[in-house]
Scaffold this motif. Structure first.
Motif, PDB file in Angstrom:
ATOM      1  N   ALA A   5       0.814  -1.215   0.000  1.00 27.45           N
ATOM      2  CA  ALA A   5       0.000   0.000   0.000  1.00 27.45           C
ATOM      3  C   ALA A   5       0.846   1.264   0.000  1.00 27.45           C
ATOM      4  CB  ALA A   5      -0.942  -0.001   1.211  1.00 27.45           C
ATOM      5  N   HIS A   6       2.106   1.164   0.416  1.00 28.35           N
ATOM      6  CA  HIS A   6       2.979   2.331   0.491  1.00 28.35           C
ATOM      7  C   HIS A   6       3.948   2.420  -0.689  1.00 28.35           C
ATOM      8  CE1 HIS A   6       1.481   2.133   4.634  1.00 28.35           C
ATOM      9  NE2 HIS A   6       1.795   3.401   4.720  1.00 28.35           N
ATOM     10  N   MET A   7       3.772   1.575  -1.692  1.00 31.25           N
ATOM     11  CA  MET A   7       4.607   1.649  -2.894  1.00 31.25           C
ATOM     12  C   MET A   7       4.073   2.712  -3.846  1.00 31.25           C
ATOM     13  SD  MET A   7       5.274  -2.377  -3.787  1.00 31.25           S
ATOM     14  CE  MET A   7       6.082  -3.494  -2.617  1.00 31.25           C
ATOM     15  N   THR A   8       4.971   3.387  -4.530  1.00 30.55           N
ATOM     16  CA  THR A   8       4.587   4.343  -5.563  1.00 30.55           C
ATOM     17  C   THR A   8       3.920   3.594  -6.719  1.00 30.55           C
ATOM     18  OG1 THR A   8       6.439   5.787  -4.970  1.00 30.55           O
ATOM     19  CG2 THR A   8       5.467   6.106  -7.150  1.00 30.55           C
ATOM     20  N   THR A   9       2.882   4.180  -7.279  1.00 32.49           N
ATOM     21  CA  THR A   9       2.212   3.582  -8.429  1.00 32.49           C
ATOM     22  C   THR A   9       2.844   4.097  -9.722  1.00 32.49           C
ATOM     23  OG1 THR A   9       0.556   5.326  -8.684  1.00 32.49           O
ATOM     24  CG2 THR A   9       0.049   3.524  -7.131  1.00 32.49           C
ATOM     25  N   PRO A  10       2.678   3.384 -10.840  1.00 31.74           N
ATOM     26  CA  PRO A  10       3.212   3.883 -12.111  1.00 31.74           C
ATOM     27  C   PRO A  10       2.678   5.270 -12.480  1.00 31.74           C
ATOM     28  CG  PRO A  10       2.688   1.560 -12.314  1.00 31.74           C
ATOM     29  CD  PRO A  10       2.166   2.002 -10.975  1.00 31.74           C
TER      30      PRO A  10
ATOM     31  N   LEU B  96       7.461   0.598 -12.623  1.00 29.78           N
ATOM     32  CA  LEU B  96       7.903   1.966 -12.373  1.00 29.78           C
ATOM     33  C   LEU B  96       9.030   2.355 -13.332  1.00 29.78           C
ATOM     34  CD1 LEU B  96       7.867   2.222  -8.460  1.00 29.78           C
ATOM     35  CD2 LEU B  96       6.079   2.816 -10.113  1.00 29.78           C
ATOM     36  N   SER B  97       9.923   1.415 -13.618  1.00 27.34           N
ATOM     37  CA  SER B  97      10.980   1.677 -14.592  1.00 27.34           C
ATOM     38  C   SER B  97      10.379   1.957 -15.965  1.00 27.34           C
ATOM     39  CB  SER B  97      11.935   0.484 -14.670  1.00 27.34           C
ATOM     40  OG  SER B  97      12.616   0.294 -13.446  1.00 27.34           O
ATOM     41  N   LYS B  98       9.360   1.191 -16.319  1.00 26.56           N
ATOM     42  CA  LYS B  98       8.681   1.399 -17.603  1.00 26.56           C
ATOM     43  C   LYS B  98       8.042   2.783 -17.640  1.00 26.56           C
ATOM     44  CE  LYS B  98       5.193  -0.614 -20.681  1.00 26.56           C
ATOM     45  NZ  LYS B  98       4.185  -1.706 -20.852  1.00 26.56           N
ATOM     46  N   ALA B  99       7.462   3.202 -16.519  1.00 24.50           N
ATOM     47  CA  ALA B  99       6.858   4.535 -16.450  1.00 24.50           C
ATOM     48  C   ALA B  99       7.910   5.625 -16.657  1.00 24.50           C
ATOM     49  CB  ALA B  99       6.163   4.717 -15.101  1.00 24.50           C
TER      50      ALA B  99
ATOM     51  N   THR C 239      17.668   6.609 -14.612  1.00 24.53           N
ATOM     52  CA  THR C 239      17.902   5.165 -14.510  1.00 24.53           C
ATOM     53  C   THR C 239      16.656   4.457 -14.008  1.00 24.53           C
ATOM     54  OG1 THR C 239      18.668   5.053 -12.202  1.00 24.53           O
ATOM     55  CG2 THR C 239      20.287   5.686 -13.882  1.00 24.53           C
ATOM     56  N   GLY C 240      16.497   3.221 -14.452  1.00 19.56           N
ATOM     57  CA  GLY C 240      15.424   2.392 -13.943  1.00 19.56           C
ATOM     58  C   GLY C 240      15.730   1.883 -12.548  1.00 19.56           C
ATOM     59  N   MET C 241      14.805   1.124 -11.998  1.00 17.48           N
ATOM     60  CA  MET C 241      14.958   0.591 -10.653  1.00 17.48           C
ATOM     61  C   MET C 241      15.615  -0.779 -10.695  1.00 17.48           C
ATOM     62  SD  MET C 241      11.389   1.843  -8.937  1.00 17.48           S
ATOM     63  CE  MET C 241      11.983   1.426  -7.305  1.00 17.48           C
ATOM     64  N   ALA C 242      16.117  -1.190  -9.552  1.00 14.03           N
ATOM     65  CA  ALA C 242      16.827  -2.468  -9.448  1.00 14.03           C
ATOM     66  C   ALA C 242      15.839  -3.634  -9.343  1.00 14.03           C
ATOM     67  CB  ALA C 242      17.732  -2.464  -8.225  1.00 14.03           C
ATOM     68  N   ASP C 243      16.324  -4.812  -9.691  1.00 19.78           N
ATOM     69  CA  ASP C 243      15.604  -6.049  -9.378  1.00 19.78           C
ATOM     70  C   ASP C 243      16.172  -6.558  -8.060  1.00 19.78           C
ATOM     71  OD1 ASP C 243      14.405  -8.482  -9.138  1.00 19.78           O
ATOM     72  OD2 ASP C 243      15.091  -9.302 -11.045  1.00 19.78           O
TER      73      ASP C 243
ATOM     74  N   LYS D 266      18.779  17.143 -23.033  1.00 20.40           N
ATOM     75  CA  LYS D 266      18.269  15.966 -23.724  1.00 20.40           C
ATOM     76  C   LYS D 266      18.178  14.840 -22.708  1.00 20.40           C
ATOM     77  CE  LYS D 266      18.967  13.013 -27.762  1.00 20.40           C
ATOM     78  NZ  LYS D 266      19.828  12.722 -28.941  1.00 20.40           N
ATOM     79  N   PRO D 267      17.019  14.185 -22.589  1.00 21.56           N
ATOM     80  CA  PRO D 267      16.876  13.109 -21.611  1.00 21.56           C
ATOM     81  C   PRO D 267      17.232  11.737 -22.187  1.00 21.56           C
ATOM     82  CG  PRO D 267      14.743  13.613 -22.539  1.00 21.56           C
ATOM     83  CD  PRO D 267      15.740  14.522 -23.222  1.00 21.56           C
ATOM     84  N   TYR D 268      17.736  10.884 -21.332  1.00 22.41           N
ATOM     85  CA  TYR D 268      18.063   9.509 -21.704  1.00 22.41           C
ATOM     86  C   TYR D 268      17.544   8.587 -20.611  1.00 22.41           C
ATOM     87  CZ  TYR D 268      21.437  11.610 -24.948  1.00 22.41           C
ATOM     88  OH  TYR D 268      22.031  12.348 -25.939  1.00 22.41           O
ATOM     89  N   TYR D 269      17.232   7.373 -20.993  1.00 26.29           N
ATOM     90  CA  TYR D 269      16.856   6.353 -20.019  1.00 26.29           C
ATOM     91  C   TYR D 269      17.799   5.167 -20.160  1.00 26.29           C
ATOM     92  CZ  TYR D 269      14.517   2.478 -17.740  1.00 26.29           C
ATOM     93  OH  TYR D 269      14.252   1.412 -16.938  1.00 26.29           O
ATOM     94  N   ILE D 270      18.315   4.671 -19.016  1.00 32.88           N
ATOM     95  CA  ILE D 270      19.101   3.440 -19.030  1.00 32.88           C
ATOM     96  C   ILE D 270      18.623   2.544 -17.888  1.00 32.88           C
ATOM     97  CG2 ILE D 270      21.137   4.511 -20.080  1.00 32.88           C
ATOM     98  CD1 ILE D 270      22.469   4.530 -17.360  1.00 32.88           C
TER      99      ILE D 270
END
Length: 432
Positions: free
Chosen positions: A241-246, A337-340, A273-277, A354-358
């Motif tokens: 319940a306390h996790m951020t939603t996409p 969340l990483s996808k978001a 950067t995306g989040m860790a597994d 310029k934005p980048y995602y890794i």
């Protein structure tokens, strides 16, 4: 996790004349994540701890707020060093300033980090909780550790600039900032680590106000926006319940990027950067003996994880759990969340950067470490069993740098052909 600010309000602060004002002043600096020792109020200091030079490049004139790391040099630094990179004066061979000859046509880039405790490199010395290593000597740097909030940004994977000289943290240092200085020595001291323990996407806008960058007077910057866990990690019993939603992640991150667009000089870059597994934590650590149990070989990380959850002080109930279903759900949410974040980067344009995602590909980094002869568990902090270790910071920096070199070379700029001449003339450029 120390995430919501450090409060100093107490009977002590209220009891003595003048002390309340001092407490409020100190609390303001702590919660604003700016240097306590900063006479000219330019957000750069001259002492190491309390958000000083371990966190940001050293101010070379703390009585002049127009002198600080990362600015475009005043009058090409003909007489004094206004950008604090240690390069100034007239070159007798050309009659021009050294800044003009050595830096004018180089791709100057500063490094700014907006992050959580992983980016700040949270580390509790293992020697403090290992019976066989306890001694007065291992606590000799305790004040420094506390003043730096148990973080080690000077050794981190984004802004680290030195190898450890302390016997309570082990491993080599590499970082995005360090590599940029090797590529262009004009970048010397141009770094800011605004990593905050417990930071989540919701708070990054507030944290970003601690950043120092003027779009009109300063060099472009590379900003790392890196939140690898806290948006799914918490110590609440109802952790989901306390996790951020996409949807929240999209809104929070877009708001932060829009703010950065008002503060960064043109030609800057933002790497999201995306989040860790985080399932790797339990996989690597659960059955290993924790330092607390080394004497009798009776306390595993699973025991510690369970205790932290029971006390409701776990940094991450979702991943530090014997419940495999919960661990899988937490990683699924992190992936969403990483996808978001990726969608925000790909669907928006900004005026000044310029934005980048890794991806934050911790499994690949661990595999690279193991291929070098290391063991996966060495990538995790030994005391909390949660944060990336010094070895992990080192390997992640190498992994990210290789990715930038091969895939996004425009971010890091060209090699400065004057590097050797700069070193010959200015040595360590004033150090750190």
């Amino acid at each position: 996790m120390m995430g919501k600010g450090v409060g100093l309000k107490s009977d002590i602060c209220d009891s003595l004349p003048g002390l309340k004002g001092l407490c409020e002043w100190l609390e303001g600096h702590i919660n604003n994540h700016t240097a306590v020792s900063d006479i000219d109020k330019d957000k750069f200091g001259i002492t190491e701890t309390l958000r000083g030079t371990h966190w940001r490049g050293k101010d070379c004139d703390d009585f002049d707020k127009t002198v600080y790391p990362g600015r475009r040099p005043k009058n090409n630094d003909e007489e004094t060093d206004s950008d604090c990179n240690g390069i100034y004066g007239i070159n007798p061979a050309t009659g021009k300033t050294f800044e003009e000859d050595y830096c004018a046509n180089s791709d100057h880039r500063g490094v700014l980090l907006l992050s959580d405790s992983a980016g700040a490199h949270f580390h509790i010395p293992g020697e403090w909780m290992t019976a066989s290593k306890l001694s007065v000597d291992v606590f000799k740097h305790v004040l420094m550790v506390v003043e730096d909030e148990f973080d080690w940004p000077e050794l981190s994977g984004t802004t680290g600039y030195m190898n450890t000289t302390w016997d309570i943290v082990h491993g080599l240092t590499d970082s995005l900032y360090y590599q940029l200085v090797q590529r262009n020595r004009c970048n010397h001291r141009d770094f800011q680590n605004i990593g905050v323990n417990g930071a989540r996407a919701e708070k990054i806008n507030t944290i970003a106000h601690s950043m120092s960058r003027d779009p009109n007077t300063d060099h472009p910057a590379i900003v790392m926006y890196s939140l690898i866990g806290n948006d799914v990690c918490n110590g609440h019993p109802d952790t989901i319940a306390h996790m951020t939603t996409p949807e929240q992640m999209k809104a929070y991150s877009l708001s932060s990027l829009k703010y950065l667009d008002t503060r960064l000089p043109k030609g800057s870059f933002v790497i999201v950067t995306g989040m860790a597994d985080g399932r790797v934590l339990y996989e690597l650590m659960a059955n290993r003996i924790h330092p607390l149990g080394q004497y009798n070989q009776d306390i595993t990380y699973k025991h510690v994880y369970d205790l932290l959850s029971c006390l409701q002080v776990s940094p991450c109930n979702g991943w530090m759990s014997s419940n495999e279903t919960l661990r899988n759900y937490t990683s699924e949410r992190a992936a969403n969340l990483s996808k978001a974040l990726q969608e925000v980067v790909q669907s928006n344009k900004f005026m000044n950067f310029k934005p980048y995602y890794i991806d934050y590909d911790i499994r690949t980094v661990i595999k690279e470490w193991e291929d070098m002869g290391g063991e996966g568990w060495q990538m995790v902090e030994p005391i909390d069993g949660f944060h990336p270790s010094q070895d992990a910071n080192y390997m992640t920096a190498k992994h990210v740098w290789k990715q930038l070199e091969t895939t996004y070379p425009e971010i890091i700029g060209k090699v400065n052909p004057n590097n050797d001449a700069i070193y010959k003339q200015f040595g360590d450029q004033g150090g750190y």
